[in-house]
Design an enzyme around this catalytic site. Structure first.
Site, PDB file in Angstrom:
ATOM      1  N   VAL A  14       4.107  -7.932   9.374  1.00 19.20           N
ATOM      2  CA  VAL A  14       5.460  -8.635   7.788  1.00 19.20           C
ATOM      3  C   VAL A  14       6.780  -7.757   8.273  1.00 19.20           C
ATOM      4  O   VAL A  14       7.536  -8.535   8.152  1.00 19.20           O
ATOM      5  CB  VAL A  14       4.730  -7.566   7.051  1.00 19.20           C
ATOM      6  CG1 VAL A  14       6.193  -7.710   6.184  1.00 19.20           C
ATOM      7  CG2 VAL A  14       3.298  -8.011   6.502  1.00 19.20           C
ATOM      8  N   ALA A  43      13.861   0.438  13.468  1.00 18.45           N
ATOM      9  CA  ALA A  43      12.994   2.160  13.699  1.00 18.45           C
ATOM     10  C   ALA A  43      11.366   1.580  13.848  1.00 18.45           C
ATOM     11  O   ALA A  43      10.349   0.753  13.308  1.00 18.45           O
ATOM     12  CB  ALA A  43      13.152   3.244  12.624  1.00 18.45           C
ATOM     13  N   LYS A 105       0.809  -1.044  -0.342  1.00 14.91           N
ATOM     14  CA  LYS A 105      -0.299  -0.734  -1.822  1.00 14.91           C
ATOM     15  C   LYS A 105      -0.312   0.175  -1.345  1.00 14.91           C
ATOM     16  O   LYS A 105      -0.306   1.018  -3.257  1.00 14.91           O
ATOM     17  CB  LYS A 105      -1.414  -2.147  -1.518  1.00 14.91           C
ATOM     18  CG  LYS A 105      -1.902  -2.160  -0.772  1.00 14.91           C
ATOM     19  CD  LYS A 105      -2.100  -3.684   0.176  1.00 14.91           C
ATOM     20  CE  LYS A 105      -0.565  -4.427   0.819  1.00 14.91           C
ATOM     21  NZ  LYS A 105      -1.069  -5.600   1.843  1.00 14.91           N
ATOM     22  N   VAL A 132       1.298  -6.743  -3.415  1.00 14.86           N
ATOM     23  CA  VAL A 132       0.156  -7.095  -4.224  1.00 14.86           C
ATOM     24  C   VAL A 132       0.147  -9.089  -4.069  1.00 14.86           C
ATOM     25  O   VAL A 132       1.424  -9.650  -4.251  1.00 14.86           O
ATOM     26  CB  VAL A 132      -0.389  -7.477  -5.831  1.00 14.86           C
ATOM     27  CG1 VAL A 132      -1.285  -7.748  -5.980  1.00 14.86           C
ATOM     28  CG2 VAL A 132       0.140  -5.570  -5.596  1.00 14.86           C
ATOM     29  N   GLY A 134       1.277 -11.208  -1.332  1.00 18.32           N
ATOM     30  CA  GLY A 134       1.032 -11.286  -0.621  1.00 18.32           C
ATOM     31  C   GLY A 134       2.604 -11.660  -0.726  1.00 18.32           C
ATOM     32  O   GLY A 134       3.974 -11.429  -1.710  1.00 18.32           O
ATOM     33  N   GLY A 187      -9.674 -13.764  13.409  1.00 19.57           N
ATOM     34  CA  GLY A 187      -8.197 -12.576  12.976  1.00 19.57           C
ATOM     35  C   GLY A 187      -7.738 -12.700  11.630  1.00 19.57           C
ATOM     36  O   GLY A 187      -6.844 -12.091  11.038  1.00 19.57           O
ATOM     37  N   ASP A 201      -8.417  -1.831  -0.806  1.00 13.68           N
ATOM     38  CA  ASP A 201      -7.877  -2.732  -0.690  1.00 13.68           C
ATOM     39  C   ASP A 201      -7.042  -3.236  -1.905  1.00 13.68           C
ATOM     40  O   ASP A 201      -6.189  -3.519  -2.672  1.00 13.68           O
ATOM     41  CB  ASP A 201      -7.371  -4.437   0.438  1.00 13.68           C
ATOM     42  CG  ASP A 201      -5.556  -5.013   0.583  1.00 13.68           C
ATOM     43  OD1 ASP A 201      -5.392  -3.948   0.754  1.00 13.68           O
ATOM     44  OD2 ASP A 201      -6.533  -5.604   0.110  1.00 13.68           O
ATOM     45  N   LYS A 205      -4.069  -3.287  -4.938  1.00 20.85           N
ATOM     46  CA  LYS A 205      -3.539  -4.024  -5.912  1.00 20.85           C
ATOM     47  C   LYS A 205      -3.989  -4.193  -7.072  1.00 20.85           C
ATOM     48  O   LYS A 205      -2.894  -4.139  -7.983  1.00 20.85           O
ATOM     49  CB  LYS A 205      -3.616  -4.999  -4.790  1.00 20.85           C
ATOM     50  CG  LYS A 205      -2.899  -4.983  -3.879  1.00 20.85           C
ATOM     51  CD  LYS A 205      -3.382  -6.327  -2.889  1.00 20.85           C
ATOM     52  CE  LYS A 205      -3.651  -6.038  -1.654  1.00 20.85           C
ATOM     53  NZ  LYS A 205      -5.022  -7.535  -0.939  1.00 20.85           N
TER      54      LYS A 205
END
Lengths: 434, 434
Positions: A14, A43, A105, A132, A134, A187, A201, A205
């Site tokens: 991301v 960083a 999240k 949440v 994307g 993937g 996950d 959300k």
């Protein structure tokens, strides 16, 4: 207008997408935000790799705290994930009066109450649209667009991995284990897929959506969570015979006794639009007492879809810091002195696909005449349907590939002028919307 | 915090809905906005009727200008429609420094450039979420949520009347004229349906979306507009045979030569979610270079759906006027001191529907035992599927009506304890999401 300076913590999927979008769409973003949004610091633990990604104009180091403490930075974008170091860094940024954008999240769902309290004390923004679904702007929808409503419930397909697995199990009749292995190859599932397939996950959300919908604290620890790993392909089949699809649904609902907050495999009637959300896509359905049901659909993960949300949050911060308050959001979406004078294209110049229905005499040679005319105007045929002739006339339906409206209209005029023509040609346009 | 005072021009369908939502959801709206939003004045030609609707605490008169000029009013909500008087009143309100909320698509599409310029001079907000797709927050999505993207195209089903007619023509194979008459009987089409069926209404909305998506002026006069009144039922049928649905689509697309801006009947592949938007519902699909495709779906018209957008605009104005700028939108959607302590419901207390799959001995009396247990726990059966027995065991799939999780689990335990039981009961939850 003075630029907004951004420090990025973490430049994985991301983060890389965020850097790419900020660079590629810099001009368009400036037209919207009213100032430039500059990535000045990154960083990361992999400095050399990151420097290659962002180029020499960005300062890259492995010192996260230095970015959080840097006096030039207006906004810190936290994309390292996890809830320990990320929390520490976020609180440090807030204490330094910096606005924070995050897609984390787990952190918001488990420590959001503390983080928000600190942000209010320090008068900074915390923006977390990417946390949440994307690229689907469901947080803005609930927080700003549905504010007239007493929200009754929110139901979401908010984990792409699980939805991909369930879609494939249904399409192919395969077992959970087979499809999981395939998802890992593609993937779409991680090496350790626990958080996705066991519902954690999605519950992170859902906890966020529930807090925003009902105005309650984040209460992830009270969520009921059940994943899809024990789901039997037979039940997907039986559900289908009964007219339902099985989805890993996050459901939060207001009842007289309290707020439901639960994630589990769920049967949904197949006629609902949300039941037809397949593959890695996400969708959230919100029921409000005034508006009724509205649905928000799109890619729930991935580099640039999530970056789309992160950068939109940055534009929100920029508009807040630079615009006069009344016009925080420009009336026309873009700054008034930065509108474009791109022309509106005349219909004749539009290029799209076409559906043509011809009525012609049922004689040999007619089809050759028609296709010859189309070829001359560079209109190629994607599909054709010849209907049975009635009373000596045949009906031919043609779908074209991309063609120019002017050429299509000229071809139609020639076709209508053929001796074999038995009426006007019906011309409809076609959009694949892919 | 001091209340925001609202003057309403016109109290027809949407105006009545707006008054109703402001009243019914006053507490929830205050929790979100940080101040009360009070309807204090209404101007209408039908004073007595309106007074009955809004009650004695609201001042009702037939003097529109008096409302626009009233010193106590912060926001004028224009819901009279049309482009002459509405424009005059809106400009007068702006000149008086009042913010304006409107759902008037024709006015914004045809005079938006002038109105926005005046609003910027006078430093007031013009909010118009209700002008496009009713309760679907597509304007906020494009203006604030997709700001990271170079938008490639926007495609919308944005006229409910036409979409209802096309859906019915497809479902029933009826002609346009037959379905139009039916739509008029049902109140989905007006006595003079021209603006809806000839595409003008959709073109007004598309003009607005195009300006916001691409940062160009409103250019309704350059829109290409073709309606559905000459559409033949035969073409809907042929399109379906080829795998397409016909929709009245508004399409605006950026090309190298200019911006496409066109409304016409359009074939869309049936596998697209938007092709399955039926009846009076609206949906808008936006393609951005970073996010990909996102879809926004919901009721595009009607009293309270449109009021939902109008009141959300009022909350936007209220948050701007009263909150400190950093927290214009509260982090948790609701004001921090107004969160609720409603409990999260334990899963045992959740009431929903269930899918149960039982494996039992293939013997007489077993089904009676099972249904007896379910009845004792007040679990009623909506549908049942008995699969053929294999090796002396039968599989029974049951869909229940609403039941309490605790009761379902207790019933399952009793069923599993039966002598005839041949394994664990599979228990999935079901949501109709209606």
């Amino acid at each position: 207008m003075k630029p907004i300076k951004v420090g990025l913590l973490g430049i994985g999927t991301v983060g890389g997408g965020t850097a790419a979008v900020l660079k590629r769409n810099a001009a368009e973003i400036t037209r919207r935000a009213g100032c430039t949004i500059e990535l000045t610091h990154v960083a990361t633990r992999t400095v050399a790799r990151a420097q290659g990604v962002v180029g020499d104009e960005v300062q890259v180091s492995d010192d996260m705290l230095a970015v959080v403490n840097h006096p030039d930075i207006d906004v810190v974008v936290e994309l390292i994930g996890g809830t320990t170091l990320a929390k520490e860094l976020m609180l440090a940024a807030i204490n330094n009066g910096k606005h924070v954008v995050t897609a984390n999240k787990a952190l918001i769902a488990t420590h959001g109450n503390e983080i928000f309290a600190r942000a209010r004390e320090k008068n900074v923004m915390i923006a977390f649209e990417g946390a949440v679904a994307g690229g689907v702007p469901i947080i803005k929808a609930i927080r700003e667009a549905l504010t007239a409503n007493r929200i009754e419930w929110v139901a979401g397909i908010i984990n792409g991995t699980s939805n991909f697995i369930l879609s494939e199990m249904r399409d192919k009749g395969s077992s959970f284990a087979e499809v999981l292995a395939e998802a890992q190859r593609l993937g779409y599932a991680e090496a350790d897929p626990t958080f996705d397939i066991e519902g954690n996950d999605a519950a992170h959300k859902l906890t966020i959506l529930s807090a925003l919908a009902f105005g309650i604290p984040f209460q992830y620890d009270k969520a009921y969570i059940e994943g899809i790993s024990t789901l039997d392909a037979a039940d997907i089949r039986y559900a289908e015979q009964l007219g339902y699809r099985i989805k890993l649904l996050g459901m939060t609902r207001r009842t007289a006794q309290g707020i439901e907050l639960r994630v589990h495999p769920t049967l949904i009637p197949e006629k609902r639009l949300i039941a037809n959300v397949n593959g890695v896509m996400n969708a959230v359905l919100v029921k409000g007492d005034a508006v009724g049901s509205t649905l928000y659909y799109g890619p729930g993960a991935g580099a640039e879809p999530t970056a789309s949300a992160v950068v939109a949050d940055l534009v929100d911060v920029a508009r807040l810091l630079t615009a006069d308050p009344q016009h925080r959001v420009p009336l026309s979406a873009f700054q008034p002195d930065m509108l474009s004078d791109e022309p509106i294209l005349p219909m004749d110049e539009v290029v799209t696909s076409y559906y043509l229905r011809l009525q012609v005499a049922d004689k040999t040679g007619v089809l050759a005449n028609v296709t010859g005319i189309l070829a001359r105007y560079r209109i190629s045929i994607e599909a054709m349907l010849q209907k049975e002739a009635q009373g000596g006339a045949a009906e031919i339906v043609i779908l074209s590939h991309l063609a120019r409206e002017k050429d299509v209209n000229a071809a139609i005029a020639e076709i209508e002028a053929l001796d074999a023509s038995r009426g006007k040609v019906v011309r409809l346009r076609m959009e694949t919307l892919g």
